[in-house]
Design an enzyme around this catalytic site. Structure first.
Site, PDB file in Angstrom:
ATOM      1  N   ASP A 115       0.715  -1.264  -0.051  1.00  7.34           N
ATOM      2  CA  ASP A 115      -0.029  -0.188  -0.015  1.00  7.34           C
ATOM      3  C   ASP A 115       0.975   1.324   0.127  1.00  7.34           C
ATOM      4  O   ASP A 115       1.888   1.398   0.855  1.00  7.34           O
ATOM      5  CB  ASP A 115      -1.026  -0.143   1.292  1.00  7.34           C
ATOM      6  CG  ASP A 115      -1.662   1.170   1.417  1.00  7.34           C
ATOM      7  OD1 ASP A 115      -2.061   2.042   0.579  1.00  7.34           O
ATOM      8  OD2 ASP A 115      -1.941   1.546   2.740  1.00  7.34           O
ATOM      9  N   ASN A 169      -0.312   4.593  -0.208  1.00  5.67           N
ATOM     10  CA  ASN A 169      -0.938   5.916   0.100  1.00  5.67           C
ATOM     11  C   ASN A 169      -1.636   5.783   1.371  1.00  5.67           C
ATOM     12  O   ASN A 169      -2.490   6.483   1.719  1.00  5.67           O
ATOM     13  CB  ASN A 169      -2.148   6.261  -1.020  1.00  5.67           C
ATOM     14  CG  ASN A 169      -3.344   5.251  -1.101  1.00  5.67           C
ATOM     15  OD1 ASN A 169      -3.113   4.216  -0.526  1.00  5.67           O
ATOM     16  ND2 ASN A 169      -4.131   5.631  -1.914  1.00  5.67           N
ATOM     17  N   ASP A 180      -1.927  -1.260  -3.771  1.00  2.00           N
ATOM     18  CA  ASP A 180      -2.574  -0.465  -4.942  1.00  2.00           C
ATOM     19  C   ASP A 180      -1.244  -0.992  -6.112  1.00  2.00           C
ATOM     20  O   ASP A 180      -0.330  -1.575  -5.735  1.00  2.00           O
ATOM     21  CB  ASP A 180      -2.495   0.758  -4.879  1.00  2.00           C
ATOM     22  CG  ASP A 180      -1.383   1.490  -3.543  1.00  2.00           C
ATOM     23  OD1 ASP A 180      -0.376   1.030  -3.972  1.00  2.00           O
ATOM     24  OD2 ASP A 180      -2.000   1.848  -2.709  1.00  2.00           O
ATOM     25  N   ASP A 227     -10.264 -17.171 -15.145  1.00  2.00           N
ATOM     26  CA  ASP A 227     -10.988 -17.414 -13.901  1.00  2.00           C
ATOM     27  C   ASP A 227     -12.268 -18.364 -13.875  1.00  2.00           C
ATOM     28  O   ASP A 227     -12.974 -18.199 -14.779  1.00  2.00           O
ATOM     29  CB  ASP A 227     -11.555 -16.231 -13.249  1.00  2.00           C
ATOM     30  CG  ASP A 227     -12.130 -16.416 -11.745  1.00  2.00           C
ATOM     31  OD1 ASP A 227     -11.472 -16.566 -11.000  1.00  2.00           O
ATOM     32  OD2 ASP A 227     -13.470 -16.237 -11.791  1.00  2.00           O
ATOM     33  N   GLU A 280      -7.729 -21.331 -14.948  1.00  2.00           N
ATOM     34  CA  GLU A 280      -8.330 -22.083 -13.780  1.00  2.00           C
ATOM     35  C   GLU A 280      -9.010 -23.142 -13.992  1.00  2.00           C
ATOM     36  O   GLU A 280     -10.569 -22.948 -14.066  1.00  2.00           O
ATOM     37  CB  GLU A 280      -8.901 -21.166 -12.719  1.00  2.00           C
ATOM     38  CG  GLU A 280      -8.897 -21.489 -11.456  1.00  2.00           C
ATOM     39  CD  GLU A 280      -9.957 -21.022 -10.469  1.00  2.00           C
ATOM     40  OE1 GLU A 280      -9.998 -21.199  -9.371  1.00  2.00           O
ATOM     41  OE2 GLU A 280     -10.805 -20.354 -11.018  1.00  2.00           O
ATOM     42  N   HIS A 338      -4.386 -17.611  -3.907  1.00  2.00           N
ATOM     43  CA  HIS A 338      -4.981 -16.712  -3.054  1.00  2.00           C
ATOM     44  C   HIS A 338      -6.405 -17.268  -2.499  1.00  2.00           C
ATOM     45  O   HIS A 338      -7.249 -16.758  -1.868  1.00  2.00           O
ATOM     46  CB  HIS A 338      -5.640 -15.245  -3.865  1.00  2.00           C
ATOM     47  CG  HIS A 338      -6.439 -15.683  -4.951  1.00  2.00           C
ATOM     48  ND1 HIS A 338      -6.068 -16.511  -6.142  1.00  2.00           N
ATOM     49  CD2 HIS A 338      -7.904 -15.495  -5.204  1.00  2.00           C
ATOM     50  CE1 HIS A 338      -7.147 -16.685  -6.913  1.00  2.00           C
ATOM     51  NE2 HIS A 338      -8.170 -16.267  -6.363  1.00  2.00           N
ATOM     52  N   ASP A 339      -6.661 -18.442  -2.920  1.00  2.00           N
ATOM     53  CA  ASP A 339      -7.816 -19.317  -2.666  1.00  2.00           C
ATOM     54  C   ASP A 339      -7.679 -20.695  -1.815  1.00  2.00           C
ATOM     55  O   ASP A 339      -8.541 -21.237  -1.022  1.00  2.00           O
ATOM     56  CB  ASP A 339      -8.634 -19.974  -3.689  1.00  2.00           C
ATOM     57  CG  ASP A 339      -9.254 -18.972  -4.739  1.00  2.00           C
ATOM     58  OD1 ASP A 339      -9.694 -17.785  -4.237  1.00  2.00           O
ATOM     59  OD2 ASP A 339      -9.384 -19.369  -6.020  1.00  2.00           O
TER      60      ASP A 339
HETATM   61  C1  GLC Z   1     -11.936 -18.200  -8.764  1.00  2.00           C
HETATM   62  C2  GLC Z   1     -11.239 -17.271  -7.998  1.00  2.00           C
HETATM   63  C3  GLC Z   1     -11.817 -17.032  -6.621  1.00  2.00           C
HETATM   64  C4  GLC Z   1     -13.369 -16.452  -6.856  1.00  2.00           C
HETATM   65  C5  GLC Z   1     -13.903 -17.335  -7.856  1.00  2.00           C
HETATM   66  C6  GLC Z   1     -14.954 -16.570  -8.335  1.00  2.00           C
HETATM   67  O1  GLC Z   1     -12.094 -19.469  -8.212  1.00  2.00           O
HETATM   68  O2  GLC Z   1      -9.808 -17.655  -7.853  1.00  2.00           O
HETATM   69  O3  GLC Z   1     -11.003 -16.137  -5.851  1.00  2.00           O
HETATM   70  O4  GLC Z   1     -13.803 -16.363  -5.595  1.00  2.00           O
HETATM   71  O5  GLC Z   1     -13.343 -17.944  -8.941  1.00  2.00           O
HETATM   72  O6  GLC Z   1     -14.876 -15.818  -9.222  1.00  2.00           O
HETATM   73 CA    CA Z   2      -3.565   2.104  -1.171  1.00  2.00          CA
END
Ligand code: GLC
Ligand code: CA
Length: 561
Positions: free
Chosen positions: A21, A23, A29, A201, A258, A330-331
């Protein structure tokens, strides 16, 4: 197999909201990403995937897009994005954006117009069905985030719309050619900006088995996992090839899908020489022990399971193409917390074990994809109360666990093991307040262990996890090994040996043996030949005598045989 520029690279995923971050609003960001490009270059990264930064209400943290042509002001401006693409290119880093087109946000203009006139043009952009209170819904599928996939269309008591994910993520109707055209135009608009490509995605979901019908319920809620529908849906590849022809193929863009639930015989159609994508993630390890009942019954993954899943994926991709290898994203929970035996990270062999897991995954054939913080061994975070949890999937699973009779404390245990927040806590740059992520209050609390685990501390320590990852990436780029590390065939070594994961990477004129002692106990491993060179070792010493490697706790080595 055709060779591609990206085969020899190392890729990296950034979750912008939690990276850096600049700011002080507590939200990472684009300027933060620009600021850290030198860091990523120093690490040796060639492909950089950004989780979504498009305009979004952030109901699912940006995976709910309200305008595909705008950057959300919380992340920055379009000028920032252009600068990022430019600055990355100067450092030989290709930027890959997230392409979220199974659904948009309910705040997207298309959906607003659909609500105004469900029978008009935009009504056909979505799946909207007639329904009256008291009647059964059009089908009994369970949304990925819990509850039925159908919600009442705002402003209409007699209609429902389909959302496989959250109710704020209405599914786009891919059967409608106008929708597909809009999407292709948007993709090309971005590619014209100089993007290297997209991470695509949730893409398998775009093809629904129609007409809507029920499947056998797999929980007491009477609903059925979407997986059951996906198993029957036919024809997703027709959409994907059309999309590819209209967009990616024209630009020779890099694309990573994905893809869950693909049918085995379809792999070449996804990632072969004429496949619709460049590559896709290998989720064989990710899905181990998952089931429709939920997180609270999910068993820990054993070394044996992990090994078998990796080897099976290597086998299936061998003559077809390249998969992307990950231990986390991230999941998912942090790989080191998820795949190593319980308690290992905090124990005396934590660093060795983190390196071993990273090394075993990184050295597989395919494109290694690191997730931010993996390179310093960031671990799962512990939360005491569900109110501290942001992840909508975790909040749903908490309810599922309570409904199954677990106590709140027990339900929190399973949340702590699998919550997507584990991966989303801010990057741990240094030991200053908020881990150097932000001078403001972070949108999601940092992992309290940042004073011990942070990049600044690891830079100066030659034995750190970070320096080990640097060595792995350097090995992949080293002209002495590159050909074998990138293209060599994978062949398991002693696959029956418990808590040992070992495999050959065989090139034309070179053989590497990758060995990981997947346990705290020592282990004697017979070697199949003389060791010509030690390419990598995660411990200060390596004991080999009379053709036997005496491996220490979680020892990992790459040997040229
Ligand atoms: C994918 C993304 C996940 C999101 C889902 C719906 O699995 O990685 O973070 O919640 O799709 O878009
Ligand atoms: Ca920021």
């Amino acid at each position: 197999m055709e060779r591609k520029w990206w085969h020899g690279e190392t890729a990296y995923q950034i979750y912008p909201k939690s990276f850096r971050d600049t700011n002080g609003d507590g939200i990472g960001d684009l300027r933060g990403v620009i600021q850290k490009l030198d860091y990523l270059q120093e690490l040796g990264i060639g492909v950089l995937w950004l989780s979504p930064v498009y305009a979004s209400p952030l109901a699912d943290q940006g995976y709910d897009i309200s305008d595909y042509y705008r950057i959300d002001p919380r992340f920055g401006t379009m000028d920032d994005m252009d600068e990022l693409i430019r600055e990355a290119k100067r450092r030989n880093i290709g930027i890959v954006m997230d392409l979220v087109v199974n659904h948009c946000s309910d705040e997207h203009e298309w959906f607003r117009k659909a609500c105004q006139d469900p029978d008009g043009k935009y009504g056909r952009y979505f799946y909207i069905e007639k329904w009256t209170e008291g009647e059964p819904l059009p089908c009994n599928w369970r949304s990925y985030f819990g509850g039925p996939v159908w919600s009442k269309l705002p402003g209409h008591d007699d209609r429902v719309y389909l959302h496989l994910f959250h109710r704020k993520q209405p599914d786009l109707n891919w059967e409608n050619p106008e929708v597909r055209r809009e999407i292709y135009t948007m993709i090309n608009w971005w590619l014209d900006k100089g993007l290297a490509g997209f991470r695509i995605d949730a893409i398998i979901n775009i093809k629904k088995a129609l007409p809507f019908q029920n499947y056998p319920a797999d929980r007491d809620d009477g609903l059925s996992s979407v997986d059951n529908m996906l198993f029957e849906a036919e024809g997703v590849l027709d959409f994907l090839n059309e999309m590819s022809d209209e967009t990616f193929r024209k630009y020779d863009a890099f694309t990573v899908g994905e893809v869950f639930n693909e049918k085995p015989e379809e792999l070449p159609l996804f990632i072969g020489d004429r496949g619709c994508f460049s590559t896709m993630f290998d989720f064989a390890e990710t899905v181990l022990n998952q089931g429709p009942e939920g997180w609270h019954v999910q068993k820990p993954v054993t070394a044996e399971q992990y090994k078998a899943a990796c080897f099976a994926s290597q086998r299936k991709a061998r003559d077809v193409g390249f998969l992307c290898n990950i231990i986390e994203n991230h999941d998912e929970p942090r790989g080191v917390s998820h795949y190593l035996p319980a308690g290992t990270c905090a124990g005396p062999y934590g660093a060795a074990a983190k390196k071993m897991l990273g090394g075993l995954n990184f050295m597989l054939r395919g494109l290694p994809f690191l997730y931010q913080g993996q390179e310093i061994g960031i671990e799962n975070v512990r939360r005491e109360r569900i109110e501290e949890v942001d992840d909508i999937a975790a909040r749903d699973q908490y309810r599922v666990a309570l409904a199954a009779g677990l106590s709140p404390a027990e339900a929190m245990e399973s949340v702590n093991r699998f919550s997507r927040d584990n991966a989303r806590t801010p990057f741990q740059w240094d030991a200053s307040d908020n881990a150097g992520f932000s001078v403001g209050e972070p949108w999601l609390a940092v992992n309290p262990n940042y004073r011990e685990i942070n990049l600044a501390a690891q830079r100066g320590n030659p034995d750190s996890v970070w320096n080990f990852y640097r060595a792995l990436i350097a090995l992949r780029r080293n002209p002495d090994y590159r050909e074998t590390v990138v293209y060599g065939e994978t062949a398991p070594y002693l696959p029956e040996r418990k808590n040992l994961m070992a495999y050959f990477r065989r090139g034309e004129s070179q053989t590497l043996l990758v060995i990981g002692n997947f346990q705290a106990a020592e282990q004697d491993i017979p070697l199949p030949g003389n060791v010509r060179r030690v390419a990598l070792n995660n411990l200060p010493e390596l004991s080999i005598a009379s053709g036997v490697l005496h491996a220490q706790a979680f020892q990992f080595a790459v040997l040229e045989i």
